[in-house]
Design an enzyme around this catalytic site. Structure first.
Site, mmCIF file in Angstrom:
data_model
loop_
_atom_site.group_PDB
_atom_site.id
_atom_site.type_symbol
_atom_site.label_atom_id
_atom_site.label_comp_id
_atom_site.label_asym_id
_atom_site.label_seq_id
_atom_site.Cartn_x
_atom_site.Cartn_y
_atom_site.Cartn_z
ATOM 1 N N PRO A 153 0.807 -1.214 0.000
ATOM 2 C CA PRO A 153 0.000 0.000 0.000
ATOM 3 C C PRO A 153 0.849 1.279 0.000
ATOM 4 O O PRO A 153 0.443 2.291 -0.570
ATOM 5 C CB PRO A 153 -0.820 -0.106 1.292
ATOM 6 N N TYR A 154 2.019 1.235 0.620
ATOM 7 C CA TYR A 154 2.904 2.400 0.622
ATOM 8 C C TYR A 154 3.412 2.675 -0.795
ATOM 9 O O TYR A 154 3.455 3.826 -1.235
ATOM 10 C CB TYR A 154 4.077 2.162 1.571
ATOM 11 N N VAL A 155 3.776 1.616 -1.519
ATOM 12 C CA VAL A 155 4.200 1.774 -2.906
ATOM 13 C C VAL A 155 3.066 2.387 -3.723
ATOM 14 O O VAL A 155 3.268 3.332 -4.497
ATOM 15 C CB VAL A 155 4.642 0.417 -3.497
#
Length: 250
Positions: A153-155
């Site tokens: 999700p950070y990517v």
């Protein structure tokens, strides 16, 4: 930056705190935003003691009302909002996608994407109303250009920050509003120090891809943000500027 008012989010430590110090040195009036009022006080105190003009707006970028209040603080206290460094972000450990709890996904997307979205929605109208344009810098990451091994999700979130940056730059360029993003590599913030204290073996991985074989210092990232917030970058908008020690060149 003399004569300009700049809003910095995520200003209580790390890159945001370094930016507050540097922007104040360059003459900007500052509105500092972060969730913890006591942490903002610790950043602002030395700046005010040196004569800087600083207002504080404790709040959460995921809450539109908090962002609106921070923007209002800039206008009410200093008369304008000329620039913004939308730096607040949040990440988590590298749990595999199929094992990741939904609450982690929601939090990562809320802070990193909705937070930037909220900032743009409230900063841009004030700049449009002034008729003088403005400069906005959003903090993305090397994870915003490729899969780095960070949690999925950070990517995705940091990719989205670059998309928002490009869209806003295109939509508001005719009004003199420039919007750019920093593609930040591993940086030796307090959060990073805490992580490495628990797992020092991770440091080699954080520095392996950088040509300079080290992490950035927060002030080095802040210097890039200061350049983008100033007229020294007057012909730059919609750009994704790497501050990664050469990571993206390999």
């Amino acid at each position: 930056m003399s004569g300009r008012t700049i809003l910095i989010t995520g200003a209580s430590r790390g890159i945001g705190a370094a930016a507050a110090e540097l922007f104040a040195e360059e003459g900007a009036a500052l509105v500092l935003m972060a969730r913890r009022a006591d942490a903002l006080d610790r950043v602002a105190g030395p700046l005010v003691a040196r004569g800087a003009r600083v207002a504080l707006a404790a709040g959460d970028v995921t809450r539109p009302a908090d962002v609106e209040r921070a923007v209002g603080t800039a206008v009410d206290t200093f008369g304008s909002l000329d620039g913004a460094f939308n730096n607040a972000g949040w990440g988590s450990g590298g749990t595999p996608l199929h094992e990741l709890d939904e609450s982690v996904y929601d939090r990562v997307m809320d802070v990193n994407v909705r937070g930037v979205w909220n900032c743009l929605r409230h900063q841009i109208p004030v700049m449009l109303k002034s008729g003088s344009g403005g400069t906005i810098v959003n903090t993305s990451s090397t994870a915003g250009t490729v899969a780095t091994g960070a949690v999925a999700p950070y990517v995705a979130a940091k990719h989205a920050v670059l998309g928002l940056t490009k869209a806003a730059a295109m939509e508001y360029g005719d009004a003199g509003i420039r919007v750019n993003a920093l593609v930040v590599g591993s940086t030796r913030t307090e959060l990073m120090d805490e992580l490495l204290e628990e797992a020092p073996e991770l440091e080699a991985g954080f520095t392996a891809r950088a040509i300079q074989k080290r992490m950035a210092e927060p002030r080095e990232v802040a210097q890039a943000a200061a350049w983008l917030c100033s007229d020294r970058s007057s012909f730059l908008t919609g750009a994704s500027v790497p501050v990664d020690g050469g990571w993206s060149a390999i």
